[in-house]
Design a protein around this motif. Structure first.
Motif, PDB file in Angstrom:
ATOM      1  N   ASP A 177      41.006 -21.227  -0.503  1.00  0.00           N
ATOM      2  CA  ASP A 177      40.923 -21.055  -1.811  1.00  0.00           C
ATOM      3  C   ASP A 177      39.530 -21.757  -2.280  1.00  0.00           C
ATOM      4  O   ASP A 177      39.062 -22.702  -1.505  1.00  0.00           O
ATOM      5  N   ASP A 196      41.514 -14.658  -5.675  1.00  0.00           N
ATOM      6  CA  ASP A 196      41.776 -16.454  -5.558  1.00  0.00           C
ATOM      7  C   ASP A 196      42.523 -16.724  -6.795  1.00  0.00           C
ATOM      8  O   ASP A 196      41.956 -16.919  -7.837  1.00  0.00           O
ATOM      9  N   THR A 219      43.687 -19.486  -7.922  1.00  0.00           N
ATOM     10  CA  THR A 219      43.321 -20.745  -8.277  1.00  0.00           C
ATOM     11  C   THR A 219      42.163 -20.483  -9.537  1.00  0.00           C
ATOM     12  O   THR A 219      42.235 -21.561 -10.127  1.00  0.00           O
ATOM     13  N   ASP A 234      44.330 -20.624 -13.192  1.00  0.00           N
ATOM     14  CA  ASP A 234      44.949 -22.027 -13.520  1.00  0.00           C
ATOM     15  C   ASP A 234      44.091 -22.793 -14.048  1.00  0.00           C
ATOM     16  O   ASP A 234      43.175 -23.475 -13.626  1.00  0.00           O
ATOM     17  N   GLY A 286      43.825 -26.386 -12.926  1.00  0.00           N
ATOM     18  CA  GLY A 286      43.351 -26.541 -11.344  1.00  0.00           C
ATOM     19  C   GLY A 286      41.734 -26.775 -11.666  1.00  0.00           C
ATOM     20  O   GLY A 286      41.142 -26.495 -12.613  1.00  0.00           O
TER      21      GLY A 286
END
Length: 158
Positions: free
Chosen positions: A32, A78, A80, A83, A86
């Motif tokens: 990722d 992806d 992430t 998030d 993140g």
DNA sequence: GCCAACGTTGGC
DNA sequence: GCCAACGTTGGC
């Protein structure tokens, strides 16, 4: 496009290393955090299950190809990027319209002898490697001849 | 830690 | 759509 089989994946070991991958369940993890469009295009459109990967450690005293991994899942969004907590959050990426993609990779084996960047630079047959001309690209195609030669330099004998 | 290369952003 | 400013990468 379907007959490309070899890649070089670049990572900073302080962030994610070959050993980290080895220690994941099944030696498998998702790749990722790629936030470059050209690398994204490779992940989304070209990297296929079964493709072989040169695992490269960058941003260290002696940057080098240190191992082999393989692709076990082709490109998918992806998560992430969605998030907010993140590091790789991108507010423009949504479920309906994902911008960034990742693949899953599996640890295969270390090279008995890591092949350093300095060494790669000395081999005329490797002068065309993407790594030497566009070092910042984190997902790079590798030609079959380059793959074979690097494995030989790395002490892998069939 | 420096700095060159390069990718991205944003004003016009 | 150009291009300057800016941020990031990564070798050294």
């Amino acid at each position: 496009m379907p007959d490309r089989r070899y890649w070089l994946f670049k990572t900073e070991p302080s962030c994610f290393s070959f050993i980290d991958l080895q220690h994941r369940p099944g030696g498998t993890d998702h790749w990722d955090g790629v936030r470059n469009y050209q690398a994204r295009n490779y992940l989304r459109d070209e990297v296929q299950v079964g493709d072989q990967i040169l695992f490269y450690h960058s941003n260290i005293a002696e940057p080098a190809i240190i191992g082999i991994a393989e692709v076990v899942k082709a490109g998918y969004p992806d998560w992430t990027a969605r998030d907010p907590q993140g590091e790789h959050f991108d507010p423009n990426s949504t479920v309906a319209k994902p911008i960034w993609f990742m693949v899953d990779v599996r640890y295969v084996r270390p090279l008995p002898r890591p092949v350093t960047l300095a060494e790669l630079k000395t081999v005329p047959a490797l002068a065309g490697m993407v790594l030497l001309s566009r070092s910042r690209l984190s997902i790079q195609p590798v030609r079959a001849e380059e793959w074979r030669l690097i494995l030989r330099l790395g002490g892998v004998h069939k």
